[in-house]
Write an enzyme that holds these catalytic residues in place. Structure first.
Site, short mmCIF file in Angstrom:
data_model
loop_
_atom_site.label_atom_id
_atom_site.label_comp_id
_atom_site.label_asym_id
_atom_site.label_seq_id
_atom_site.Cartn_x
_atom_site.Cartn_y
_atom_site.Cartn_z
N ALA A 1 0.83 -1.20 0.00
CA ALA A 1 0.00 0.00 0.00
C ALA A 1 0.87 1.25 0.00
O ALA A 1 1.99 1.24 0.52
CB ALA A 1 -0.88 -0.01 1.24
N GLU B 1 4.24 -4.67 7.50
CA GLU B 1 3.33 -3.66 8.06
C GLU B 1 3.64 -3.34 9.52
O GLU B 1 3.51 -2.20 9.96
CB GLU B 1 1.88 -4.16 7.94
CG GLU B 1 1.30 -4.11 6.53
CD GLU B 1 1.61 -5.35 5.70
OE1 GLU B 1 2.52 -6.12 6.07
OE2 GLU B 1 0.94 -5.54 4.67
N1 3HC Z 1 4.46 3.58 -0.10
C1 3HC Z 1 4.87 4.79 -0.50
N2 3HC Z 1 6.14 5.07 -0.83
C2 3HC Z 1 7.03 4.07 -0.74
C3 3HC Z 1 6.66 2.78 -0.32
C4 3HC Z 1 5.30 2.54 0.00
N3 3HC Z 1 4.86 1.35 0.37
N4 3HC Z 1 7.77 2.00 -0.32
C5 3HC Z 1 8.77 2.78 -0.74
N5 3HC Z 1 8.33 4.02 -1.00
C6 3HC Z 1 9.09 5.15 -1.53
C7 3HC Z 1 10.16 5.65 -0.56
O1 3HC Z 1 9.62 6.60 0.32
C8 3HC Z 1 11.17 6.26 -1.52
O2 3HC Z 1 10.66 7.51 -1.90
P1 3HC Z 1 11.65 8.75 -2.22
O3 3HC Z 1 12.48 8.29 -3.38
O4 3HC Z 1 10.73 9.86 -2.50
O5 3HC Z 1 12.47 8.95 -0.97
C9 3HC Z 1 11.08 5.34 -2.74
O6 3HC Z 1 9.83 4.67 -2.65
C10 3HC Z 1 12.18 4.30 -2.80
O7 3HC Z 1 12.21 3.62 -1.54
P2 3HC Z 1 13.59 3.36 -0.77
O8 3HC Z 1 14.43 4.58 -0.79
O9 3HC Z 1 13.24 2.78 0.53
O10 3HC Z 1 14.24 2.28 -1.74
P3 3HC Z 1 14.94 0.92 -1.42
O11 3HC Z 1 15.23 0.31 -2.72
O12 3HC Z 1 16.04 1.13 -0.43
O13 3HC Z 1 13.84 0.03 -0.66
C11 3HC Z 1 11.69 -1.02 -0.30
C12 3HC Z 1 12.66 -0.35 -1.31
C13 3HC Z 1 12.30 -2.31 0.21
C14 3HC Z 1 10.42 -1.28 -1.02
C15 3HC Z 1 11.47 -0.07 0.90
O14 3HC Z 1 11.12 1.20 0.40
C16 3HC Z 1 10.37 -0.52 1.82
O15 3HC Z 1 10.62 -1.30 2.70
N6 3HC Z 1 9.17 0.05 1.62
C17 3HC Z 1 8.06 -0.15 2.54
C18 3HC Z 1 7.39 -1.46 2.32
C19 3HC Z 1 6.21 -1.58 3.25
O16 3HC Z 1 6.29 -1.30 4.42
N7 3HC Z 1 5.09 -2.05 2.70
C20 3HC Z 1 3.89 -2.20 3.46
C21 3HC Z 1 3.01 -1.04 3.19
S1 3HC Z 1 1.57 -1.08 4.20
C22 3HC Z 1 0.56 -2.17 3.43
O17 3HC Z 1 0.89 -2.73 2.41
C23 3HC Z 1 -0.77 -2.36 4.07
C24 3HC Z 1 -1.50 -3.51 3.51
O18 3HC Z 1 -1.42 -4.60 4.38
C25 3HC Z 1 -2.91 -3.19 3.31
#
Ligand code: 3HC
Ligand code: NAI
Length: 738
Positions: A73, A136
């Site tokens: 998400a 999450e």
């Molecule tokens: N939502 C919005 N933006 C996100 C995102 C997300 N889920 N994941 C990454 N981004 C953005 C980052 O903020 C960053 O933005 P920026 O360039 O403007 O600073 C860009 O994407 C690149 O991210 P990273 O700098 O972190 O890049 P990496 O390659 O180092 O890592 C990643 C990539 C492993 C995907 C890491 O970003 C990450 O762990 N993201 C979060 C994943 C997460 O927590 N997902 C769960 C979301 S909640 C959900 O899904 C709820 C569901 O159950 C309903």
């Protein structure tokens, strides 16, 4: 958005597309900012319906653009107001209900909602380099698109509990072993998925619908879950999400799928509105914001390019040097490790080898991947001549300015002109160290935290002459070592230790006034800090601070005769830590400090009656009336004085924003992430409240300058307490109320 296309023959391909990580939106909102990502979810739903309605389509593959399935998400969407729900959960159900086989082609990452989409698919194929997880919990939530109900049905309760409560990302090979994916491929994953989808046409899908499967039973499920809950609660230290993750999985074991999903939603909503999720999501973005560093002189990540580091050196293999060498080897950077003589070198070598053996055991491909027995990768020496060809040196010798200057002057002579010279100092002046070199523009502070191969924080301290290239190179190195680099200015203690000083000072003053070490530690640990100030001091060794105070002339032989016991330079001072050191109580290493331990080197802190009576005698000797100090005062005096220093740091331009301070505290000082860092915490308490309390305490204790409210804090309050994001823009604005 998501792109709909036809793959080979009868397979439709739905490609999630929302750079950079194909985030899916969770809420239906009207804000223009995220309406783009909303289309991903909408387009996914449209694609599924289109494939369903087209009789020539017999199977579907879902994949992601640019070699990434999806990071889940869109986290930014969680802070936007919810309008009407177009949830991801119903779309996952839609995928699963499809009468045409749906295959997920997982490349790069499938995280959170991304993995939940894949769990709705009937088959999952992953590229060997893909990583998966339900992270999450790390942003204060739980998998809210039916993941807590499907995952235990697929991989069993113990594995699901592990993945969901830790949020860890696992490699495709582990996912295959767990049964999370059906196949791992090294070739083009989308093509492999299309081929599989073709083969599946006409096969029954019932057994592949996870919502119809029972959760595999455990003989002692109830006991297993209560034990897991207790463990998770202990580890979480006040963070709600892990506990609610367990509750959601428990629901999967006790209730039919649809009821479990309802429970998941209920728990998800509790977390979403708890405040902790907001704090943890702030921390997520703060960590990414600090990568985009700037300095007051206008240097920034945008214009500076890092230089490649092909070979590095570490000088001094004590507590810090050992961990730094280990981090560099893990990052696959060839290292030369130096000591002052052969005896220390051997000790250092043994310690480094032990650390590396342990790290290799933890790593996926084991020792071979680290290759640390290869002298081309790791070399030990006492002769500085081996430094001639290194690209970067990290000095980690004793905290002594004269010694550091001597070493830097030698480095400047021996190292090639383009080499970068870094010092791992806790507090010393970078400019003074740089002044003895012929290349101050290539000198920088790299302040690691102990243990250096474990702790993620790396404070990167630029001096007056440090070049943008040097900063960019240090930041790049931090990234390669999987650390969080935070660029800060040069002042005594930099950001972290400078803010720690008033905090530790208040903790000791509270002992003078009536608290016991365990009262202070307990209050701060209950707040969520990993370790209270006295347990921390015992762990690090009281002698470290004692040496520094002696160097500063605050105690010891250089103290002017006649100096009042509890006053230095006109302000309040507590000699309590010095007195403990004089009695040889250095903490864990001597078995006695603020607590007593089972033996020298012991780790179990027990409240010490000797310390209690020592404190009583001390108060009597100095005619201090013992009073009862409640938890509220302990927290306010310790935390608000730390926050107050933070405002001064911001006002002086030592850090370019409050996120920097928060990232430092979360990653280096055990600050609870669910409280978002000290400055974020201040914004939740309310700046006027912090100001009022500081004013109250500084009136009671006029001899403690650290309790006097920072001018910047006062200014922000006078300007109506703007949101944290806007603080820095008010720094130089005039306030007519001041
Ligand atoms: N939502 C919005 N933006 C996100 C995102 C997300 N889920 N994941 C990454 N981004 C953005 C980052 O903020 C960053 O933005 P920026 O360039 O403007 O600073 C860009 O994407 C690149 O991210 P990273 O700098 O972190 O890049 P990496 O390659 O180092 O890592 C990643 C990539 C492993 C995907 C890491 O970003 C990450 O762990 N993201 C979060 C994943 C997460 O927590 N997902 C769960 C979301 S909640 C959900 O899904 C709820 C569901 O159950 C309903
Ligand atoms: P330490 O005392 O454990 O190790 C210092 C090492 O440097 C010793 O092994 C010593 O033999 C070696 N050394 C001394 N002179 C040398 C020389 N001329 N050439 C080569 N090696 C030499 O010290 P520690 O704790 O590792 O600290 C090192 C630096 O890191 C200090 O500046 C300290 O302030 C800083 N630091 C320490 C932290 C900690 O928790 N210990 C945390 C963060 C920074």
């Amino acid at each position: 958005m998501a792109q709909y296309a036809r793959g080979a023959a009868a397979v439709a391909v739905i490609r999630l597309r929302n750079p950079p990580v194909n985030a899916l939106s969770w809420l239906l909102v009207t804000e223009p900012l995220i309406s783009f990502s909303l289309t991903v979810l909408q387009a996914l739903e449209d694609g599924l319906k289109r494939a369903d309605a087209d009789p020539s389509v017999k199977a579907v593959t879902i994949c992601g653009e640019n070699g990434k399935f999806s990071a889940g998400a869109d986290i930014r969407g969680f802070s936007s107001p919810r309008k009407q729900g177009l949830g991801l959960g119903p779309i996952v159900s839609l995928i699963e209900r499809s009468e045409k086989p749906v295959v997920a082609a997982i490349e790069g990452i499938a995280l959170g909602g991304g993995l939940e989409v894949a769990l709705g698919c009937h088959y999952r194929i992953a590229h060997v380099q893909a990583r998966m997880g339900l992270p999450e919990v790390t942003i204060g939530l739980l998998p809210g698109a039916q993941g807590t109900q499907r995952l235990p049905r697929l991989v069993g309760v113990p594995a699901a509990l592990d993945l969901i409560t830790t949020g860890r990302h696992i490699p495709a090979t582990e996912a295959l072993k767990l049964g999370l994916v059906d196949e791992v491929v090294e070739e083009n994953t989308v093509e492999a998925a299309i081929r599989l989808a073709n083969k599946l046409i006409g096969q029954p899908l019932g057994p592949r619908r996870l919502s119809l499967k029972p959760v595999p039973k455990l003989p002692n499920m109830e006991a297993f879950l209560s034990e897991a809950l207790a463990k998770v609660k202990k580890r979480a230290q006040g963070c709600l999400a892990p506990e609610l993750c367990v509750q959601a999985i428990k629901a999967a074991t006790e209730q039919p799928f649809a009821d479990g999903v309802r429970k998941e939603q209920e728990l998800f909503n509790i977390l979403l509105t708890s405040g902790q999720a907001k704090a943890m999501q702030y921390a997520f973005f703060a960590e990414r914001a600090v990568e985009k560093w700037t300095t007051p002189s206008g240097a920034s990540w945008k214009s500076a390019s890092p230089q490649p580091i092909r070979k590095a050196a570490v000088i001094g293999l004590g507590t810090m040097g050992r961990g730094i060498v280990t981090s560099l080897v893990k990052a696959k950077i060839p290292v030369v490790a130096l000591e002052q003589n052969l005896e220390y070198l051997n000790m250092g070598r043994n310690a480094v080898m032990l650390l590396l053996e342990r790290e290799a055991m933890k790593m996926e491909q084991g020792a071979q991947a680290l290759d640390f027995h290869n002298p081309a990768r790791l070399q030990f020496a006492v002769d500085f001549d081996v430094l001639r060809d290194v690209d970067l040196v990290i000095e980690a010798v004793f905290e002594n300015m004269a010694l550091k200057k001597e070493i830097f002057s030698n480095l400047s002579r021996i190292c090639k002109p383009e080499a970068f010279l870094c010092t791992n100092t806790s507090a010393l002046n970078i400019d003074e160290i740089a002044s003895v070199t012929g290349r101050p523009q290539q000198v920088i502070g790299m302040h690691f935290f102990s243990p250096a191969h474990v702790m993620r924080l790396l404070e990167i301290i630029y001096g007056r002459q440090t070049s943008p290239t040097t900063i960019a190179t240090a930041m790049q190195l931090a990234k390669v070592m999987k650390k969080v680099g935070v660029v800060v200015g040069n002042c005594f203690g930099f950001v972290g230790n400078r803010m720690m000083f008033p905090y530790s000072q208040q903790a000791v003053f509270l002992l003078e006034e009536g608290s016991r070490p365990e009262d202070v530690d307990q209050a701060l640990e209950d707040f969520g800090l990993k370790i209270g100030p006295f347990r921390m001091s015992d762990l690090a060794g009281l002698d470290v601070g004692w040496r520094s105070r002696k160097d500063q002339g605050l105690t010891g032989p250089s103290l002017a005769p006649g100096t009042p016991a509890r006053q230095r330079r006109g302000y309040r001072y507590s000699p309590l830590p010095d007195l403990l050191c004089e009695k040889g109580r250095f903490g864990q290493k001597t078995g006695k400090g603020w607590y007593e331990y089972e033996k020298a080197g012991g780790r179990t802190a027990k409240p010490d009656p000797w310390v209690h009576s020592f404190l009583c005698e001390y108060r009597n000797a100095h005619q201090i009336k013992t009073r009862f100090i409640d938890q509220e005062e302990i927290l306010e005096r310790c935390l608000y004085s730390l926050i107050n220093e933070g405002f001064d740091i911001l006002a002086e331009g030592i850090a370019s924003g409050p996120e920097h301070l928060d990232v430092v505290y979360i990653n280096g000082y055990g600050w609870p992430k669910h409280r978002g860092g000290p400055m974020f915490y201040a914004s939740t308490v309310g700046l006027p409240n912090i100001l009022a309390k500081l004013q109250k305490y500084s009136e009671i204790h006029p001899d403690i300058p650290q309790l006097r409210p920072s001018a910047f804090l006062k200014k922000l309050v006078a300007m109506g307490s703007p949101l944290l994001n806007d603080w820095m823009s008010h720094l130089h604005k005039q306030s007519n109320k001041l």
